[in-house]
Every structure is written in C-alpha cells, then in structure tokens.
Design a protein around this motif. Structure first.
Motif, short mmCIF file in Angstrom:
data_model
loop_
_atom_site.label_atom_id
_atom_site.label_comp_id
_atom_site.label_asym_id
_atom_site.label_seq_id
_atom_site.Cartn_x
_atom_site.Cartn_y
_atom_site.Cartn_z
N SER A 21 1.64 6.07 -6.15
CA SER A 21 2.19 5.70 -4.85
C SER A 21 1.27 4.69 -4.19
CB SER A 21 2.31 6.93 -3.95
OG SER A 21 3.17 7.90 -4.50
N ALA A 23 0.87 3.25 -0.24
CA ALA A 23 1.29 3.22 1.15
C ALA A 23 0.74 1.97 1.81
CB ALA A 23 0.78 4.47 1.87
N SER A 25 0.39 -0.57 5.23
CA SER A 25 0.37 -0.52 6.69
C SER A 25 -0.10 -1.86 7.24
CB SER A 25 -0.54 0.61 7.18
OG SER A 25 -1.88 0.39 6.74
N THR A 28 5.50 -4.67 8.91
CA THR A 28 6.69 -4.20 8.21
C THR A 28 6.84 -4.97 6.91
OG1 THR A 28 7.79 -3.65 10.29
CG2 THR A 28 9.19 -3.95 8.35
N SER A 30 9.47 -4.58 4.70
CA SER A 30 10.81 -4.44 4.15
C SER A 30 11.34 -5.72 3.52
CB SER A 30 11.78 -3.96 5.24
OG SER A 30 11.77 -4.87 6.32
N ARG A 72 10.89 1.73 -4.28
CA ARG A 72 10.26 1.60 -2.98
C ARG A 72 11.08 2.29 -1.92
NH1 ARG A 72 9.81 -4.68 -1.91
NH2 ARG A 72 9.41 -4.03 0.25
N ASP A 73 10.39 2.70 -0.87
CA ASP A 73 11.02 3.30 0.30
C ASP A 73 10.59 2.45 1.49
OD1 ASP A 73 11.72 4.79 2.55
OD2 ASP A 73 11.33 6.71 1.56
N ALA A 75 11.52 2.46 4.51
CA ALA A 75 11.32 3.21 5.75
C ALA A 75 9.90 3.76 5.84
CB ALA A 75 12.33 4.34 5.85
N LYS A 76 9.31 3.99 4.67
CA LYS A 76 7.95 4.53 4.62
C LYS A 76 6.92 3.48 4.24
CE LYS A 76 9.39 9.21 3.31
NZ LYS A 76 9.27 10.29 2.30
N ASN A 77 7.35 2.23 4.04
CA ASN A 77 6.44 1.17 3.60
C ASN A 77 5.67 1.60 2.36
OD1 ASN A 77 7.07 -0.78 5.49
ND2 ASN A 77 5.34 -0.35 6.83
N THR A 78 6.36 2.21 1.42
CA THR A 78 5.71 2.76 0.24
C THR A 78 6.41 2.27 -1.03
OG1 THR A 78 5.00 4.73 1.45
CG2 THR A 78 5.05 4.88 -0.95
#
Length: 123
Positions: A21, A23, A25, A28, A30, A72-73, A75-78
């Motif tokens: 994973s 993450a 930060s 954004t 997306s 990827r997600d 919404a979770k920036n992951t």
C-alpha cells in the motif's frame, strides 16, 4: 508538500503473495498517475506498474504481467500493488511514485518518491 508512505513489505516464500500500500498526502491525487518501481541490490531502479487517475488505464512491466495487479482508491489517496506467485527475482525495495503526467511517471521522471518497503522472496 507531497508525501508518500509505503507499507506491506516483508518476507515471503516463493509462490506466496503480498499486498503493498502507498498512502499519499499533501494534495489531491485523483487526477495524477500513481505507480510502483523496484530496486534490487546492485541493480538500477525499474518500473513495475502504473495506474492513470481513473484506474482503468494501467501498465505493467513484462516481468510482472499476470502476477501483479495495481489498483487505487482515490477517495483515500492510496495505491495498492497485489503481488501473487512471487519469485525470488522479485526481491527488491519497492517504491511508490506519483506524477501528474502519465509518460513521465512511466519513465520514472518524478521528484515524488516514497521511502521504499523491502520485499524478500525466499526460494
């Protein structure tokens, strides 16, 4: 400031699986391309997989096609890397990377890298 934190590495036997994973930060992501690279001891860093912002457009190195899956997600920036049927030659430090431009990320032309997570596959 962009920060990328990888997790999920470890020691696994040949044929096993791991899920990495990353993450992100600092903004954004997306609409950014997110991807994975790896570097084995004594070798140059190499591209593994990448995903465009929508997740529907992906690219894989030939050496991992059919075994690894990037997802990827937003919404979770992951971003994730599911690694199956692992081989000893997959042993490396795996790095997450991001860039707003697809081809730049594929070439590794980015200043945005995580700290890396070690994956070791025993035979």
């Amino acid at each position: 400031q962009v920060q990328l934190v990888e997790s999920g590495g470890g020691l696994v036997q040949s044929g096993g699986s791991l899920r990495l994973s990353c993450a992100a930060s600092g903004r954004t992501f997306s609409t950014w391309t997110m991807g994975w690279f790896r570097q084995a001891p004594g070798k140059a860093r190499e591209f593994v997989a990448a995903s465009k912002w929508s997740g529907s457009n992906t690219n894989y190195a030939d050496s991992v096609k059919g075994r690894f899956t990037i997802s990827r997600d937003n919404a979770k920036n992951t971003v994730y890397l599911q690694m199956n049927t692992l081989k000893p030659e997959d042993t490396a430090v795996y790095y997450c990377a991001v860039h707003p431009i697809w081809v730049r990320l594929l070439r590794g032309e980015t200043d945005y890298w995580g700290q890396g997570t070690q994956v070791t596959v025993s035979s």
